[in-house]
Scaffold this motif. Structure first.
Motif, PDB file in Angstrom:
ATOM      1  N   HIS A 138       6.128  -0.783  50.768  1.00  8.18           N
ATOM      2  CA  HIS A 138       6.178  -0.148  49.453  1.00  8.18           C
ATOM      3  C   HIS A 138       7.597  -0.078  48.908  1.00  8.18           C
ATOM      4  CE1 HIS A 138       5.067   2.437  46.139  1.00  8.18           C
ATOM      5  NE2 HIS A 138       5.942   3.353  46.538  1.00  8.18           N
ATOM      6  N   PHE A 139       8.563   0.271  49.764  1.00  9.19           N
ATOM      7  CA  PHE A 139       9.935   0.381  49.270  1.00  9.19           C
ATOM      8  C   PHE A 139      10.489  -0.986  48.865  1.00  9.19           C
ATOM      9  CE2 PHE A 139      10.846  -0.706  53.651  1.00  9.19           C
ATOM     10  CZ  PHE A 139      12.013  -1.443  53.598  1.00  9.19           C
ATOM     11  N   VAL A 140      10.021  -2.051  49.520  1.00 10.33           N
ATOM     12  CA  VAL A 140      10.419  -3.408  49.128  1.00 10.33           C
ATOM     13  C   VAL A 140       9.834  -3.735  47.761  1.00 10.33           C
ATOM     14  CG1 VAL A 140      10.258  -5.855  49.710  1.00 10.33           C
ATOM     15  CG2 VAL A 140      10.590  -4.157  51.526  1.00 10.33           C
ATOM     16  N   SER A 141       8.580  -3.367  47.558  1.00 13.33           N
ATOM     17  CA  SER A 141       7.939  -3.608  46.271  1.00 13.33           C
ATOM     18  C   SER A 141       8.673  -2.889  45.149  1.00 13.33           C
ATOM     19  CB  SER A 141       6.477  -3.131  46.329  1.00 13.33           C
ATOM     20  OG  SER A 141       5.805  -3.393  45.114  1.00 13.33           O
ATOM     21  N   GLU A 142       9.058  -1.650  45.396  1.00  9.88           N
ATOM     22  CA  GLU A 142       9.794  -0.899  44.377  1.00  9.88           C
ATOM     23  C   GLU A 142      11.137  -1.551  44.074  1.00  9.88           C
ATOM     24  OE1 GLU A 142       9.992   3.097  45.937  1.00  9.88           O
ATOM     25  OE2 GLU A 142       8.334   3.715  44.646  1.00  9.88           O
ATOM     26  N   ALA A 143      11.816  -2.038  45.113  1.00  8.80           N
ATOM     27  CA  ALA A 143      13.110  -2.683  44.913  1.00  8.80           C
ATOM     28  C   ALA A 143      12.959  -3.966  44.098  1.00  8.80           C
ATOM     29  CB  ALA A 143      13.759  -2.982  46.265  1.00  8.80           C
ATOM     30  N   VAL A 144      11.925  -4.751  44.413  1.00 12.74           N
ATOM     31  CA  VAL A 144      11.695  -5.996  43.686  1.00 12.74           C
ATOM     32  C   VAL A 144      11.407  -5.712  42.217  1.00 12.74           C
ATOM     33  CG1 VAL A 144      10.140  -7.978  43.432  1.00 12.74           C
ATOM     34  CG2 VAL A 144      10.894  -7.277  45.708  1.00 12.74           C
ATOM     35  N   ARG A 145      10.590  -4.718  41.939  1.00 13.37           N
ATOM     36  CA  ARG A 145      10.265  -4.382  40.557  1.00 13.37           C
ATOM     37  C   ARG A 145      11.481  -3.842  39.797  1.00 13.37           C
ATOM     38  NH1 ARG A 145       4.493  -3.312  39.443  1.00 13.37           N
ATOM     39  NH2 ARG A 145       3.311  -4.194  41.187  1.00 13.37           N
ATOM     40  N   GLU A 146      12.359  -3.163  40.521  1.00  8.83           N
ATOM     41  CA  GLU A 146      13.547  -2.604  39.862  1.00  8.83           C
ATOM     42  C   GLU A 146      14.514  -3.696  39.437  1.00  8.83           C
ATOM     43  OE1 GLU A 146      17.153   0.563  40.840  1.00  8.83           O
ATOM     44  OE2 GLU A 146      15.267   0.638  41.981  1.00  8.83           O
ATOM     45  N   VAL A 147      14.677  -4.729  40.255  1.00 12.68           N
ATOM     46  CA  VAL A 147      15.649  -5.782  39.942  1.00 12.68           C
ATOM     47  C   VAL A 147      15.023  -6.946  39.172  1.00 12.68           C
ATOM     48  CG1 VAL A 147      17.031  -5.211  41.962  1.00 12.68           C
ATOM     49  CG2 VAL A 147      15.287  -6.988  42.139  1.00 12.68           C
ATOM     50  N   SER A 148      13.678  -7.020  39.138  1.00 16.33           N
ATOM     51  CA  SER A 148      13.052  -8.132  38.419  1.00 16.33           C
ATOM     52  C   SER A 148      11.901  -7.621  37.559  1.00 16.33           C
ATOM     53  CB  SER A 148      12.574  -9.212  39.399  1.00 16.33           C
ATOM     54  OG  SER A 148      11.682  -8.656  40.361  1.00 16.33           O
ATOM     55  N   SER A 149      10.663  -7.821  38.022  1.00 17.08           N
ATOM     56  CA  SER A 149       9.508  -7.400  37.231  1.00 17.08           C
ATOM     57  C   SER A 149       8.282  -7.282  38.123  1.00 17.08           C
ATOM     58  CB  SER A 149       9.226  -8.426  36.119  1.00 17.08           C
ATOM     59  OG  SER A 149       8.831  -9.670  36.683  1.00 17.08           O
ATOM     60  N   ALA A 150       7.223  -6.680  37.571  1.00 20.94           N
ATOM     61  CA  ALA A 150       5.975  -6.540  38.318  1.00 20.94           C
ATOM     62  C   ALA A 150       5.370  -7.913  38.596  1.00 20.94           C
ATOM     63  CB  ALA A 150       4.989  -5.679  37.532  1.00 20.94           C
ATOM     64  N   ARG A 151       5.554  -8.837  37.674  1.00 22.67           N
ATOM     65  CA  ARG A 151       5.011 -10.188  37.878  1.00 22.67           C
ATOM     66  C   ARG A 151       5.643 -10.849  39.098  1.00 22.67           C
ATOM     67  NH1 ARG A 151       5.364 -15.136  33.436  1.00 22.67           N
ATOM     68  NH2 ARG A 151       4.854 -16.846  34.860  1.00 22.67           N
ATOM     69  N   VAL A 152       6.946 -10.686  39.256  1.00 22.60           N
ATOM     70  CA  VAL A 152       7.625 -11.246  40.422  1.00 22.60           C
ATOM     71  C   VAL A 152       7.115 -10.579  41.696  1.00 22.60           C
ATOM     72  CG1 VAL A 152       9.838 -11.479  41.600  1.00 22.60           C
ATOM     73  CG2 VAL A 152       9.679 -11.913  39.138  1.00 22.60           C
ATOM     74  N   ASP A 153       6.934  -9.266  41.625  1.00 23.98           N
ATOM     75  CA  ASP A 153       6.500  -8.526  42.809  1.00 23.98           C
ATOM     76  C   ASP A 153       5.137  -9.007  43.309  1.00 23.98           C
ATOM     77  OD1 ASP A 153       6.655  -6.386  44.760  1.00 23.98           O
ATOM     78  OD2 ASP A 153       5.159  -5.339  43.540  1.00 23.98           O
ATOM     79  N   VAL A 154       4.204  -9.269  42.397  1.00 20.68           N
ATOM     80  CA  VAL A 154       2.866  -9.700  42.818  1.00 20.68           C
ATOM     81  C   VAL A 154       2.805 -11.195  43.118  1.00 20.68           C
ATOM     82  CG1 VAL A 154       1.724  -7.849  41.565  1.00 20.68           C
ATOM     83  CG2 VAL A 154       2.052 -10.072  40.449  1.00 20.68           C
ATOM     84  N   THR A 155       3.918 -11.879  42.902  1.00 24.08           N
ATOM     85  CA  THR A 155       3.940 -13.324  43.137  1.00 24.08           C
ATOM     86  C   THR A 155       4.706 -13.703  44.398  1.00 24.08           C
ATOM     87  OG1 THR A 155       3.862 -13.651  40.735  1.00 24.08           O
ATOM     88  CG2 THR A 155       4.446 -15.564  42.045  1.00 24.08           C
TER      89      THR A 155
END
Length: 420
Positions: A373-390
């Motif tokens: 979860h914390f990785v997902s939050e970090a990815v969304r913070e620096v990029s976007s939700a689309r990147v996180d789910v991809t």
């Protein structure tokens, strides 16, 4: 003698430490099963045990009540579910009925405990690939602990997925296909619980020379499903109306935000869905084309690896092909755990067989496990939700591609034998 005793003592200590850590992680992972509220139409967004709720408990309740759970409108009207019941093998409605007979909370806790036991069983199968270099108890304790701490393992228990059973089935089919084909066929029948696992796995087992396992396992799954199919056909008024329900189910699945191939928010990791999220473009017939392309290429390459005496790499490529070929979610990479461990053993024991492409494939396959979860939050913070789910999908498809390139370009056969 003294040195051997010291080594055994260290192994026992490490096993105990891993078991304690694993027990603590398991307790934390089990808590949602009794903390999640009893489902009502008011708490449909609840994610804890949502797959148990939507794909097991209430579909089986509908079946036992005389209805057809494969019809989305029926499920949405009769029960507090957020997702329609997808095309699980009908025998699922009978096999998992014991978890739907008691009250919801009792069923949820019992199912989650059973899933945890299956994760440990998967760890035992994976730890067997480490022998004789690592004691079975130590390997099992470490792998089981890592599984429960990983995102993939935690997700199985948090949302109540049936993937632990499917993973044990797929691993059993691959491990026993030569020495115990009858048991391998039974294991394949379990993997058929979700057809998107059973179909590509059966095809690849067939082309790898395990024709009897592939045919028998598929037949066992089909025969077991008649127990539920016959009542559904009779209730629905015949084969035609039953097939109409299946068509409606497939059409609904292709339109949901979480399952559609052209959804930007879906977490699918198969090649067609990943291609769309990366490019924003989806050619006509992308899904059947991806299915055929991945399976044909993988079939040729796993046979090549088998002929070259590299069964561990062949098993890993088989598992990657299953996940990349057709609709799958990140947690579905659970089936690759034993073959991933086997490839790591070969890498460690045979320096002459180390190849950066296969090594990078293993690293990429670990991405969904590490996507906490914390990785997902970090990815969304620096990029976007689309990147996180991809991210997971790109990693899995790239892992398959690298393993395929390794298989296609490998020039020397394995020398000697390593227990894998």
């Amino acid at each position: 003698m003294l040195k051997t005793a010291v080594v055994k003592d260290k192994a026992r200590l490490l096993t105990a430490l891993a078991a304690v850590l694993g027990a603590a992680a398991a307790w934390r992972a089990l808590r949602p099963s009794w903390q999640a509220p009893v489902p009502t139409w008011a708490n449909l967004p609840e994610e804890r045990l949502q797959d148990f709720r939507d794909a097991l408990y209430f579909p089986i309740r509908e079946f036992l009540a005389g209805g057809n759970p494969y019809l989305p409108a029926t499920m949405f009207e009769h029960w507090p579910v957020r997702q329609a019941f997808n095309l699980y093998q009908p025998y699922h409605l009978v096999l998992h009925a014991p978890f739907a007979l008691p009250g919801y909370r009792v069923g949820a806790v019992a199912f989650t405990l059973a899933s945890l036991v299956l994760l440990v069983a998967l760890a035992v199968l994976a730890a067997g690939r480490l022998r004789p270099h690592v004691p079975l108890a130590l390997g099992t304790a470490v792998i089981a602990t890592l599984l429960v701490l990983s995102q993939v393992g935690k997700a199985q228990l948090y949302v109540g997925q049936v993937n632990p059973l499917i993973a044990v089935g797929a691993a059993g089919a691959l491990l026993a296909r030569r020495d115990a084909p009858k048991w391998a066929a039974v294991a394949l029948a379990l993997a058929w619980l979700k057809p998107q696992f059973g179909l590509p796995l059966a095809v690849l087992l067939f082309v790898r020379g395990s024709q009897r396992v592939a045919v028998t396992g598929t037949a066992v799954a089909a025969l077991a499903s008649t127990v539920a199919v016959v009542p559904l056909v009779v209730r629905g008024g015949g084969v035609g109306p039953f097939l109409d329900v299946i068509a409606v189910n497939l059409a609904h699945a292709g339109e949901t935000a979480y399952g559609a191939v052209d959804s930007m928010t879906a977490q699918r990791v198969d090649a067609a869905a990943v291609f769309y999220r990366v490019t924003g473009w989806l050619p006509g017939g992308a899904e059947p084309l991806a299915l055929a392309g991945v399976l044909v290429a993988s079939a040729v390459l796993v046979r090549r690896l088998d002929r070259m005496g590299q069964p561990a790499a062949a098993d890993l490529l088989t598992c990657l092909a299953v996940v990349a070929a057709i609709v799958h979610q990140p947690g579905d990479v659970l089936i690759a755990v034993p073959s991933l461990v086997a490839v790591c053993v070969v890498w460690w024991r045979r320096k002459c067989e180390r190849d950066w492409r296969l090594g990078l494939s293993v690293v990429l396959l670990l991405v969904p496990f590490a996507h906490l979860h914390f990785v997902s939050e970090a990815v969304r913070e620096v990029s976007s939700a689309r990147v996180d789910v991809t991210v997971d999908g790109v990693a899995v498809v790239a892992a398959w591609a690298l393993a395929a390139v390794f298989a296609a370009t490998r020039r020397c056969s394995a020398v000697g034998t390593v227990r894998t």
